[in-house]
Design a protein around this motif. Structure first.
Motif, PDB file in Angstrom:
ATOM      1  N   PHE B  87       0.810  -1.233   0.000  1.00  0.00           N
ATOM      2  CA  PHE B  87       0.000   0.000   0.000  1.00  0.00           C
ATOM      3  C   PHE B  87       0.839   1.277   0.000  1.00  0.00           C
ATOM      4  CE2 PHE B  87      -2.100  -2.748   3.452  1.00  0.00           C
ATOM      5  CZ  PHE B  87      -2.496  -3.700   2.529  1.00  0.00           C
ATOM      6  N   ASN B  88       1.771   1.393   0.988  1.00  0.00           N
ATOM      7  CA  ASN B  88       2.641   2.571   1.062  1.00  0.00           C
ATOM      8  C   ASN B  88       1.889   3.885   1.129  1.00  0.00           C
ATOM      9  OD1 ASN B  88       4.749   0.811   0.932  1.00  0.00           O
ATOM     10  ND2 ASN B  88       5.234   1.181  -1.206  1.00  0.00           N
ATOM     11  N   LEU B  89       0.795   3.913   1.895  1.00  0.00           N
ATOM     12  CA  LEU B  89       0.154   5.206   2.159  1.00  0.00           C
ATOM     13  C   LEU B  89       1.056   6.006   3.095  1.00  0.00           C
ATOM     14  CD1 LEU B  89      -3.564   4.150   2.630  1.00  0.00           C
ATOM     15  CD2 LEU B  89      -2.461   5.139   0.623  1.00  0.00           C
ATOM     16  N   PHE B  90       0.901   7.336   3.076  1.00  0.00           N
ATOM     17  CA  PHE B  90       1.687   8.183   3.980  1.00  0.00           C
ATOM     18  C   PHE B  90       0.999   8.187   5.347  1.00  0.00           C
ATOM     19  CE2 PHE B  90       2.379  10.516  -0.234  1.00  0.00           C
ATOM     20  CZ  PHE B  90       3.425   9.674  -0.578  1.00  0.00           C
ATOM     21  N   PRO B  91       1.618   7.584   6.361  1.00  0.00           N
ATOM     22  CA  PRO B  91       0.904   7.334   7.624  1.00  0.00           C
ATOM     23  C   PRO B  91       0.590   8.594   8.416  1.00  0.00           C
ATOM     24  CG  PRO B  91       3.213   6.730   7.824  1.00  0.00           C
ATOM     25  CD  PRO B  91       2.985   7.068   6.382  1.00  0.00           C
ATOM     26  N   LEU B  99      -4.329  11.960  -0.715  1.00  0.00           N
ATOM     27  CA  LEU B  99      -4.761  12.200  -2.090  1.00  0.00           C
ATOM     28  C   LEU B  99      -4.443  13.614  -2.566  1.00  0.00           C
ATOM     29  CD1 LEU B  99      -6.265   9.507  -1.565  1.00  0.00           C
ATOM     30  CD2 LEU B  99      -8.131  10.415  -2.942  1.00  0.00           C
ATOM     31  N   THR B 100      -4.448  14.582  -1.631  1.00  0.00           N
ATOM     32  CA  THR B 100      -4.247  15.965  -2.072  1.00  0.00           C
ATOM     33  C   THR B 100      -2.774  16.372  -2.104  1.00  0.00           C
ATOM     34  OG1 THR B 100      -4.724  16.667   0.189  1.00  0.00           O
ATOM     35  CG2 THR B 100      -6.509  16.841  -1.390  1.00  0.00           C
ATOM     36  N   LEU B 101      -1.959  15.853  -1.167  1.00  0.00           N
ATOM     37  CA  LEU B 101      -0.555  16.296  -1.109  1.00  0.00           C
ATOM     38  C   LEU B 101       0.173  16.135  -2.447  1.00  0.00           C
ATOM     39  CD1 LEU B 101       1.827  17.250   0.950  1.00  0.00           C
ATOM     40  CD2 LEU B 101       2.523  14.869   0.719  1.00  0.00           C
ATOM     41  N   PRO B 102       0.113  14.948  -3.080  1.00  0.00           N
ATOM     42  CA  PRO B 102       0.832  14.821  -4.363  1.00  0.00           C
ATOM     43  C   PRO B 102       0.273  15.751  -5.437  1.00  0.00           C
ATOM     44  CG  PRO B 102       0.163  12.659  -3.525  1.00  0.00           C
ATOM     45  CD  PRO B 102      -0.528  13.675  -2.684  1.00  0.00           C
ATOM     46  N   GLN B 103      -1.039  15.945  -5.460  1.00  0.00           N
ATOM     47  CA  GLN B 103      -1.610  16.856  -6.458  1.00  0.00           C
ATOM     48  C   GLN B 103      -1.103  18.276  -6.242  1.00  0.00           C
ATOM     49  OE1 GLN B 103      -5.902  16.587  -7.276  1.00  0.00           O
ATOM     50  NE2 GLN B 103      -5.986  15.097  -5.612  1.00  0.00           N
ATOM     51  N   ALA B 123     -14.789   8.551  -4.029  1.00  0.00           N
ATOM     52  CA  ALA B 123     -16.112   8.024  -4.351  1.00  0.00           C
ATOM     53  C   ALA B 123     -15.982   6.831  -5.297  1.00  0.00           C
ATOM     54  CB  ALA B 123     -16.972   9.121  -4.974  1.00  0.00           C
ATOM     55  N   ARG B 124     -15.039   6.944  -6.221  1.00  0.00           N
ATOM     56  CA  ARG B 124     -14.818   5.882  -7.196  1.00  0.00           C
ATOM     57  C   ARG B 124     -14.449   4.554  -6.536  1.00  0.00           C
ATOM     58  NH1 ARG B 124     -10.898   7.715 -12.096  1.00  0.00           N
ATOM     59  NH2 ARG B 124     -11.316   5.939 -13.457  1.00  0.00           N
ATOM     60  N   VAL B 125     -13.691   4.620  -5.425  1.00  0.00           N
ATOM     61  CA  VAL B 125     -13.300   3.383  -4.748  1.00  0.00           C
ATOM     62  C   VAL B 125     -14.200   3.112  -3.543  1.00  0.00           C
ATOM     63  CG1 VAL B 125     -10.907   3.607  -5.481  1.00  0.00           C
ATOM     64  CG2 VAL B 125     -11.590   4.500  -3.250  1.00  0.00           C
ATOM     65  N   GLY B 126     -15.267   3.922  -3.414  1.00  0.00           N
ATOM     66  CA  GLY B 126     -16.262   3.654  -2.386  1.00  0.00           C
ATOM     67  C   GLY B 126     -15.814   3.994  -0.978  1.00  0.00           C
ATOM     68  N   LEU B 127     -14.943   5.006  -0.816  1.00  0.00           N
ATOM     69  CA  LEU B 127     -14.423   5.309   0.526  1.00  0.00           C
ATOM     70  C   LEU B 127     -14.559   6.789   0.878  1.00  0.00           C
ATOM     71  CD1 LEU B 127     -11.268   3.039   0.673  1.00  0.00           C
ATOM     72  CD2 LEU B 127     -13.362   2.807   1.995  1.00  0.00           C
ATOM     73  N   LEU B 128     -15.552   7.443   0.297  1.00  0.00           N
ATOM     74  CA  LEU B 128     -15.731   8.865   0.552  1.00  0.00           C
ATOM     75  C   LEU B 128     -15.857   9.160   2.043  1.00  0.00           C
ATOM     76  CD1 LEU B 128     -15.798  11.386  -1.056  1.00  0.00           C
ATOM     77  CD2 LEU B 128     -18.248  11.119  -1.410  1.00  0.00           C
ATOM     78  N   VAL B 146      -7.558   3.147  -1.099  1.00  0.00           N
ATOM     79  CA  VAL B 146      -7.093   4.532  -0.993  1.00  0.00           C
ATOM     80  C   VAL B 146      -5.849   4.726  -1.854  1.00  0.00           C
ATOM     81  CG1 VAL B 146      -6.102   6.274   0.550  1.00  0.00           C
ATOM     82  CG2 VAL B 146      -8.073   4.920   1.299  1.00  0.00           C
ATOM     83  N   ALA B 147      -4.960   3.729  -1.824  1.00  0.00           N
ATOM     84  CA  ALA B 147      -3.735   3.837  -2.626  1.00  0.00           C
ATOM     85  C   ALA B 147      -4.084   3.924  -4.113  1.00  0.00           C
ATOM     86  CB  ALA B 147      -2.819   2.643  -2.356  1.00  0.00           C
ATOM     87  N   ILE B 148      -5.089   3.167  -4.533  1.00  0.00           N
ATOM     88  CA  ILE B 148      -5.522   3.247  -5.935  1.00  0.00           C
ATOM     89  C   ILE B 148      -6.094   4.635  -6.225  1.00  0.00           C
ATOM     90  CG2 ILE B 148      -7.168   2.347  -7.627  1.00  0.00           C
ATOM     91  CD1 ILE B 148      -6.919  -0.397  -6.226  1.00  0.00           C
ATOM     92  N   ALA B 149      -6.925   5.134  -5.304  1.00  0.00           N
ATOM     93  CA  ALA B 149      -7.509   6.472  -5.490  1.00  0.00           C
ATOM     94  C   ALA B 149      -6.431   7.538  -5.534  1.00  0.00           C
ATOM     95  CB  ALA B 149      -8.507   6.771  -4.375  1.00  0.00           C
ATOM     96  N   ARG B 150      -5.373   7.371  -4.709  1.00  0.00           N
ATOM     97  CA  ARG B 150      -4.280   8.344  -4.698  1.00  0.00           C
ATOM     98  C   ARG B 150      -3.585   8.373  -6.054  1.00  0.00           C
ATOM     99  NH1 ARG B 150       0.669   7.572  -0.565  1.00  0.00           N
ATOM    100  NH2 ARG B 150       1.008   5.739  -1.872  1.00  0.00           N
ATOM    101  N   ALA B 151      -3.327   7.186  -6.601  1.00  0.00           N
ATOM    102  CA  ALA B 151      -2.679   7.126  -7.915  1.00  0.00           C
ATOM    103  C   ALA B 151      -3.584   7.733  -8.982  1.00  0.00           C
ATOM    104  CB  ALA B 151      -2.323   5.685  -8.262  1.00  0.00           C
ATOM    105  N   LEU B 152      -4.880   7.431  -8.905  1.00  0.00           N
ATOM    106  CA  LEU B 152      -5.810   7.944  -9.920  1.00  0.00           C
ATOM    107  C   LEU B 152      -5.941   9.465  -9.859  1.00  0.00           C
ATOM    108  CD1 LEU B 152      -8.702   5.314  -9.746  1.00  0.00           C
ATOM    109  CD2 LEU B 152      -6.966   5.586 -11.536  1.00  0.00           C
ATOM    110  N   SER B 153      -5.753  10.033  -8.669  1.00  0.00           N
ATOM    111  CA  SER B 153      -5.901  11.482  -8.521  1.00  0.00           C
ATOM    112  C   SER B 153      -4.881  12.261  -9.337  1.00  0.00           C
ATOM    113  CB  SER B 153      -5.770  11.892  -7.044  1.00  0.00           C
ATOM    114  OG  SER B 153      -6.819  11.323  -6.298  1.00  0.00           O
TER     115      SER B 153
END
Ligand SMILES: Nc1ncnc2c1ncn2[C@@H]1O[C@H](COP(=O)(O)OP(=O)(O)O)[C@@H](O)[C@H]1O
Ligand SMILES: [Mg+2]
Lengths: 269, 289
Positions: B87-91, B99-103, B123-128, B146-153
């Motif tokens: 996953f490697n989310l930023f803890p 999702l916003t920091l990289p953008q 919303a796309r990954v159902g975790l709003l 969330v990791a997928i949503a982060r990449a998609l963002s």
């Protein structure tokens, strides 16, 4: 003792023995020490009273100022050395290693004398900015930077590799990934050991003693020693010691709480 | 051609790991890469976005040559999303922050715009509803979504998945796979390293079987997974699909799933049975039984 003792009995006997040794040691000191002479030499209430407010407004204040300026300089320099230590360019790594081993391998006192004597010799006419405060910041900072560099390096390396890879794969450049992703995580890891370093510096600021300072620049140790000499009584030393503890004990307790907290938080993925 | 890999070699020191890979992925295509552990699947994926530097060969993604020494690699990586096994989310950041920091930092989007894109993708990954949670408060399956949503963002043209479900508890695998299935249906170009054979069969346009650093077999899922031509492919699939079956010692390789048993983490044993669309190979046998 009979070999027939149960485990619980044995444990009780062992505890009893340990308490007995402790009680004996306390009793021995209480009986043998000359408390009257000690009290006369170290605990004169009227002498202690005369130390105030100067011991706070000048001595403690200067100790804090020396510590903070040394820590600030050490932190900046330590961060630079840590990044050099992690650099992909070998000469930077070598330089950082030499620096760290050099300053960790020498007594802080030697560095202080060096700063006080060698720097004015090497750069005649130039003054270290900030006068005594600048010299102290330099002396304390040079030593502190070596320890801080190692702490910071360990903190950065404690951040899982995947964090950098995730950041890079999102398009972060290396420096930006460091600043935005790695440092904030390393920061939480290094706060307790850095606070410990602050406690060590607070005590090492007593080395100012060897720089030769004006009356207004005296910190706790020099102040206590000077006044003890003037009054031919050691009460000022005791009071100065209590002033150190006033700061170091709460800081140490804080470190313990921070360490306990990070230990709980760490099941980070 | 969205991804084009030509004559790719990669060695770690003296150890060759990839030994001449040629592979193309068309726009909108989903290619699943399967193969025993240690065969070089991760290395192949990581070469595509230059997390590993190829020793030799040429890789072009969306018209830009990744292997060109002059290329702005950060710019290329922005167009390639990657999802990791761990996953490697930023803890230290909330889900929304992840999702916003990289953008904000990489794409220089405004705060409002970044938040809007983040909401869309959550919303796309159902975790709003998890926007304000920290990664540690989420299940593995939620973290991976969330990791997928982060990449998609970041608005990628290509998505790379490296065993996205291998570290998940079996009951959480399905949610992640259904997100990926929808992504494929929406026309994303995807390279997926996976041991989920039912996913490969159902979603992949093509399946590539990698063994010992070379592509042994490649073709439509129904053929490679359903009716493999090569002995090595058959052996591998047999071990993945029937991990508990008795085997002669000669047929057992270093594949971690070979011993069967749910304890072998990261092995290909998790959750095949959770997916719909079991095939002729009796997929239900591969779930942890
Ligand atoms: N950074 C590395 N340094 C040295 N060897 C590596 C490195 N990464 C992977 N390898 C080796 O390369 C081979 C292929 O690894 P990998 O691509 O991770 O395989 P897979 O993902 O198919 O399990 C393995 O033998 C592994 O030990
Ligand atoms: Mg792998």
């Amino acid at each position: 003792m009979s070999p027939r003792l149960t485990r619980r009995q044995r444990r009780r006997v062992s505890r009893g023995a340990q308490y007995a040794v402790l009680a004996a040691a306390v009793a021995l000191v209480a009986v043998l020490a000359d408390w009257g002479r000690l009290a006369q030499q170290f605990a004169q209430p009227d002498l202690a009273g005369e130390l105030f407010p100067d011991i706070i407004t000048t001595a403690l204040r200067n100790t804090v100022l020396y510590t903070v300026s040394g820590f600030a300089f050490g932190l900046v320099l330590g961060l630079v050395v840590a990044l050099m230590r992690l650099s992909s360019i070998a000469p930077y790594r070598w330089a950082a290693t030499v620096y760290i081993e050099f300053f960790r391998g020498l007594p802080a006192l030697l560095i202080f004398i060096f700063v006080g004597v060698a720097v004015p010799l090497a750069f005649p006419g130039t003054e270290i900015p900030g006068g005594t405060y600048g010299k102290v910041a330099l002396g304390l900072g040079l030593v502190a930077a070596a320890y801080i560099a190692e702490t910071v390096r360990a903190g950065i390396q404690a951040v899982p590799r995947g964090q950098m890879e995730a950041a890079r794969s999102l398009g972060f450049s290396y420096p930006r990934a460091m600043v935005s992703v790695i440092f904030p995580q390393a920061f939480r890891i290094v706060i307790p050991p850095l606070t410990n370093e602050l406690v060590l510096l607070f005590k090492d600021s007593s080395l100012v003693l060897f720089l030769g300072v004006t009356l207004d620049e005296r910190e706790l140790t020099k102040f206590g020693r000077d006044l003890a000499g003037q009054s031919a009584n050691s009460t000022p030393i005791l009071v100065a010691g209590l002033c150190y503890l006033l700061v170091t004990v709460p800081l140490s307790l804080l470190v313990r709480r921070l360490e306990a907290r990070t230990a709980v938080e760490r099941p980070w993925r | 051609m969205e991804i084009e890999i030509r004559g790719l070699h990669k060695s770690f020191g003296d150890t060759p790991v990839l030994r001449g890979i040629d592979l193309e992925v068309a726009r909108g295509e989903t290619v699943c890469v399967i193969g025993p552990s240690g065969s070089g699947k991760s290395t192949l994926l990581r070469c595509v976005n230059l997390l590993e530097e190829p020793t030799e060969g040429r890789i072009v993604v969306g018209g830009a040559e990744v292997t060109d020494p002059e290329v702005d690699i950060d710019a290329v990586r922005r167009r390639i999303g990657m999802v990791f096994q761990q996953f490697n989310l930023f803890p230290q950041l909330t889900v929304a922050g992840n999702l916003t920091l990289p953008q904000r930092r990489v794409l220089r989007r405004s705060k409002a715009r970044a938040a809007e894109v983040a909401r869309e993708n959550l919303a796309r990954v159902g975790l709003l509803e998890k926007a304000d949670a920290y990664p540690a408060q989420l299940s593995g399956g939620q973290q991976q979504r969330v990791a997928i949503a982060r990449a998609l963002s970041m608005g990628p043209e290509v998505m790379l998945f490296d065993e996205p479900t291998s570290s998940l508890d079996p009951e959480l695998v399905g949610d992640v796979l259904s997100v990926m299935r929808r992504l494929a249906a929406d026309g994303m170009t995807m390279m997926v390293v996976t041991h989920e054979m039912s996913f490969a069969r159902e979603v992949a346009d093509r399946v590539v079987f990698l063994d010992d650093g070379v592509i042994v077999e490649e073709g439509p899922a129904a053929q490679v997974v359903g009716a493999p031509r090569h002995e090595r492919t058959r052996n591998f699939l047999d071990r993945v699909l029937n991990p508990a079956a008795p085997r002669s010692p000669g047929a057992v390789s270093d594949e971690p799933g070979a011993g069967g048993g749910p304890g072998s983490g990261g092995g290909p044993d998790s959750g095949g049975g959770l997916d719909s669309g079991g095939g002729p190979q009796g997929v239900s046998d591969s779930g942890r039984g």
